[in-house]
Design an enzyme around this catalytic site. Structure first.
Site, PDB file in Angstrom:
ATOM      1  N   GLU A 378       0.801  -1.239   0.000  1.00  0.00           N
ATOM      2  CA  GLU A 378       0.000   0.000   0.000  1.00  0.00           C
ATOM      3  C   GLU A 378       0.824   1.274   0.000  1.00  0.00           C
ATOM      4  O   GLU A 378       0.378   2.311   0.494  1.00  0.00           O
ATOM      5  CB  GLU A 378      -0.964   0.009   1.183  1.00  0.00           C
ATOM      6  N   GLU A 439      -6.530  -8.023  -0.514  1.00  0.00           N
ATOM      7  CA  GLU A 439      -7.138  -7.820   0.808  1.00  0.00           C
ATOM      8  C   GLU A 439      -8.557  -7.314   0.632  1.00  0.00           C
ATOM      9  O   GLU A 439      -8.844  -6.574  -0.314  1.00  0.00           O
ATOM     10  CB  GLU A 439      -6.392  -6.745   1.634  1.00  0.00           C
TER      11      GLU A 439
HETATM   12  C1  GAL Z   1      -4.795  -2.772   4.903  1.00  0.00           C
HETATM   13  C2  GAL Z   1      -3.359  -3.146   5.229  1.00  0.00           C
HETATM   14  C3  GAL Z   1      -3.262  -4.295   6.216  1.00  0.00           C
HETATM   15  C4  GAL Z   1      -4.206  -4.089   7.350  1.00  0.00           C
HETATM   16  C5  GAL Z   1      -5.585  -3.957   6.792  1.00  0.00           C
HETATM   17  C6  GAL Z   1      -6.641  -3.873   7.846  1.00  0.00           C
HETATM   18  O1  GAL Z   1      -4.907  -1.511   4.405  1.00  0.00           O
HETATM   19  O2  GAL Z   1      -2.693  -3.483   4.055  1.00  0.00           O
HETATM   20  O3  GAL Z   1      -1.951  -4.433   6.686  1.00  0.00           O
HETATM   21  O4  GAL Z   1      -3.850  -2.937   8.047  1.00  0.00           O
HETATM   22  O5  GAL Z   1      -5.645  -2.795   6.004  1.00  0.00           O
HETATM   23  O6  GAL Z   1      -7.876  -3.986   7.260  1.00  0.00           O
END
Ligand code: GAL
Length: 722
Positions: A378, A439
């Site tokens: 990110e 994710e």
């Molecule tokens: C994302 C990040 C993860 C975690 C996640 C929580 O943005 O890449 O490491 O923080 O959010 O939902």
């Protein structure tokens, strides 16, 4: 000839910086893997592990070292390590997730030696992942294995077995690099199958420091597949004047893995929709210092309990034991470099390149790894840095594609696969192909095991909806949800107790309702799953009742009973979840249905396949705690002072369902030669909690007993010794 010895035992540890000439009395005896601070509660403040500690080891070398070189190979130490031998500085290593080797030939002497490692676990902003906020804790210590290696000055420095044309005429190109070239060297390469049976043998003269040994037209090669992950072993010997002067053994598999322009991922030419979860490597009490058995357990849980076919090692290279297990069981891996949203200065970027190189050189033999993550998770676009990381990954490994995880869809596409964190509801339409969701979920819906039922069900459905959408989207190769297990974090994230409750399992790796959604997607030929996502109460939901009732199952039909009365047979909810292999069942009771204060009876759900009853679940309408369930992932530990069993404690009703509002304190008693790691008394939250039993060096049997208030005691025995 090379000798490699385990270097995990007989260390001395002090949680402060101790001078080289100080007495051993200032230290405590420990084994690796080791955390610089063992916590006796799941909640951790990151300030507590940020200090410099001293690891000391006395070791002996042969009286005559001849022309041998001596290395100490560290699999991982967090975060910055200063290595000294016999009081002389040897190396400084910055970075906690990838291995490093220290050449101690000049400082070591025949006979007795002293190794000192100052490990600084401070969250140093000049070392990735630090520099800005990070949503995970790193902990500290020499938290992975260490080996001592003695080699001839002429030795193999790298060996990369690259299967080629596996679907047509399987072959193997082995890239070999030596520390030096001299006349008269020969290589002998022996290929063995998983049973150790010889498959092929090649010998060749060595004409330069880098050579390729190629096996062609190998016959009857078993492919590495998800169902049958066949593994082969290559034993490469380096000979000089007829003597073997070095040998390396590497395990790998024959498979092709490719994300294609049609949007799909193909394993051995067959399309596979990727369906998985992210994993952090941290544990309650232990920090990141989990031994082999617990690393393997995580892989097993992901594959067998959660039915995943892929895991992402968010956000760094993970334990070799974890990756080896993924190879063995057929679990695909997306592995990425360390970091979190931030890119630092030139020196920081140089460490990123080192980390990437070390990760790929360590791991490119793993058939389970199908993609390299070459961006800081990110982080903003950075053409220079990511141009370089992509080029380095491709140079080090021409057999795998690159990805790089971003959180904005208009990001510059420098990789082979566009890997996107896609959190909003629905699904973002891919702009390029191939496209993989890396994710979703996570902070959009944090959920605790003791949250009220509607939230826990909705958490599970959040995962079900996104996975349903991606399964039906032809331009999306798959989705990896956030995340498998609750994890430790900094105060800027999480629920205030320094935990992100984002897992489909809790921090002990025990299931939330969402875990059963994942599990229910398994093929019934692997396991029949039937789980009613309810505690079957009258008044836990807003306005009372249980409408609708969600059931996660891979049966093709279910029948639901209240008391003795059948409420009818139901089919999977293909309307809401048309693309899932096994859509959940949604039971909408006839309106009005509100049992608040009316007679209330047990729930029975029967699962049917092809008309035959294959599973049944009952839920007790009295909700009375009936049993304290005590279980271990293994009934035997090695007597090596480091092996651990994961112990689970759950309070259940009379049918074995976990009761989520049983917040009890359980007292544990361990008898025998082993140590209990965890809180004692242990407070069960959401009706469950875990701890670990660690072996000592004595063989025998240990007994663990758990007691709470008015329930019968529970006990288990573990055998210790091989
Ligand atoms: C994302 C990040 C993860 C975690 C996640 C929580 O943005 O890449 O490491 O923080 O959010 O939902």
């Amino acid at each position: 000839m090379k000798t490699v010895s385990t270097f995990n035992h007989n260390w001395l540890f002090a949680p402060v910086q101790v001078e080289h000439d100080a007495s051993d009395d200032r230290f405590e005896a420990i084994c690796l893997p080791h955390t610089n601070k063992l916590f006796s509660r799941p909640f951790v403040d990151n300030a507590e592990y940020q200090f410099i500690s001293t690891y000391r080891k006395h070791f002996a070398l042969p009286d005559a070292l001849d022309s041998q070189q001596v290395f100490i190979d560290f699999d991982g130490a967090m975060l910055v390590s200063h290595v000294f031998v016999n009081g002389q500085p040897v190396a400084v290593h910055k970075g906690g997730f990838t291995p490093f080797s220290v050449d101690i030939t000049d400082q070591a002497v025949p006979g007795d030696n002293l190794l000192t490692v100052y490990v600084d676990a401070t969250e140093d902003t000049s070392v990735p992942p630090y520099g800005n906020l990070v949503d995970y804790l790193t902990f500290g210590g020499i938290y992975r294995d260490v080996h001592l290696r003695l080699v001839d000055s002429c030795h193999i420095t790298s060996l990369f077995p690259k299967p080629v044309t596996v679907l047509t005429a399987p072959g193997l190109d082995c890239d070999v690099r030596l520390s030096q070239w001299k006349p008269g060297l020969r290589l002998e390469a022996r290929l063995h199958d998983a049973d150790g049976q010889p498959v092929a043998l090649l010998t060749q003269d060595v004409s330069s420091q880098s050579v390729v040994v190629s096996f062609v037209d190998l016959e009857q090669i078993d492919l590495w597949t998800l169902k049958n992950p066949a593994l082969y072993t290559l034993k490469l010997s380096l000979l000089s004047g007829g003597d073997v002067i070095d040998q390396q053994v590497v395990r790998f598999g024959f498979r092709s893995a490719e994300f294609c322009d049609d949007g799909r991922f193909y394993l051995n030419g067959e399309p596979v929709k990727l369906f998985g979860l992210n994993r952090h490597q941290t544990y309650p009490y232990l920090g990141a210092a989990a031994p082999k058995r617990l690393q393997e357990l995580d892989a097993d849980i992901l594959k067998y309990e959660l039915g995943c076919n892929i895991v992402r090692t968010s956000h760094y290279a993970q334990s070799p034991h974890f990756l080896n297990r993924c190879d063995e069981i057929g679990l695909l891996v997306f592995e990425e470099i360390a970091g979190w949203q931030h890119i630092g200065d030139e020196a920081w970027r140089a460490l990123v390149m080192d980390d990437l190189r070390a990760m790929i050189e360590r791991d490119r033999h793993h058939p389970s790894i199908i993609l390299w993550g070459v961006r800081i998770n990110e982080s903003p676009d950075d053409e220079d840095l990511y141009g370089e990381t992509n080029a380095l990954a491709r140079a080090l490994d021409s057999t795998r594609q690159t990805g790089g995880v971003r959180n904005f869809i208009r990001s510059e596409f420098l990789e082979d696969v566009f890997t996107l964190n896609d959190f909003p509801p629905g699904i973002q339409t891919p702009l390029v192909r191939p496209h993989l969701i890396t994710e979703f979920g996570g902070h959009m819906f944090p959920t605790k095991t003791w949250d009220h039922e509607e939230r826990r069900v909705e958490h599970a459905l959040h995962h079900a909806r996104k996975q349903n959408l991606q399964m039906g989207h032809p331009d999306i190769a798959g989705a990896i949800g956030w995340c498998a297990f609750d994890y430790h974090t900094h105060r800027e994230f999480g629920s205030g107790d320094r935990i992100c409750y984002h897992g489909v399992m809790d921090i002990y790796r025990l299931p939330k309702m969402a875990a059963y959604f994942y599990r229910s997607q398994k093929s019934p030929s692997d396991e029949i799953v039937l789980y009613a996502a309810t505690n079957w109460t009258m008044g836990d939901r807003a306005a009372g009742g249980n409408n609708p009732l969600t059931i996660f199952s891979n049966c093709d039909e279910i029948e639901v009973f209240i008391g003795e009365n059948s409420q009818g047979r139901f089919r999977p909810d293909v309307e809401q979840f048309p693309h899932l292999n096994h859509p959940p069942f949604t039971i909408r009771w006839q309106e009005p249905y509100n049992p608040w204060g009316t007679a209330f009876q047990d729930l029975t759900v029967r699962g049917l396949i092809g008309g035959a009853i294959v599973a049944e679940q009952r839920i007790d309408s009295s909700h009375l705690p009936q049993a304290l369930r005590l279980s271990s992932n293994t009934d035997r530990l090695s007597a090596d002072g480091t092996d651990m069993a994961r112990i689970a404690l759950q309070i259940t009703d009379k049918y074995g369902n976990v009761l989520p509002y049983q917040m009890r304190s359980v007292t544990l008693t361990l008898e025998g030669e082993a140590d209990l790691i965890g809180a004692n008394p242990l407070v069960l939250l959401g009706g469950q909690a875990g701890c670990y039993v660690r072996s000592r060096f004595a063989a025998g049997t240990v007994t663990l007993t758990a007691e709470t208030d008015d329930l019968p005691k529970a006990a288990i025995q573990l055998g210790i010794g091989d």
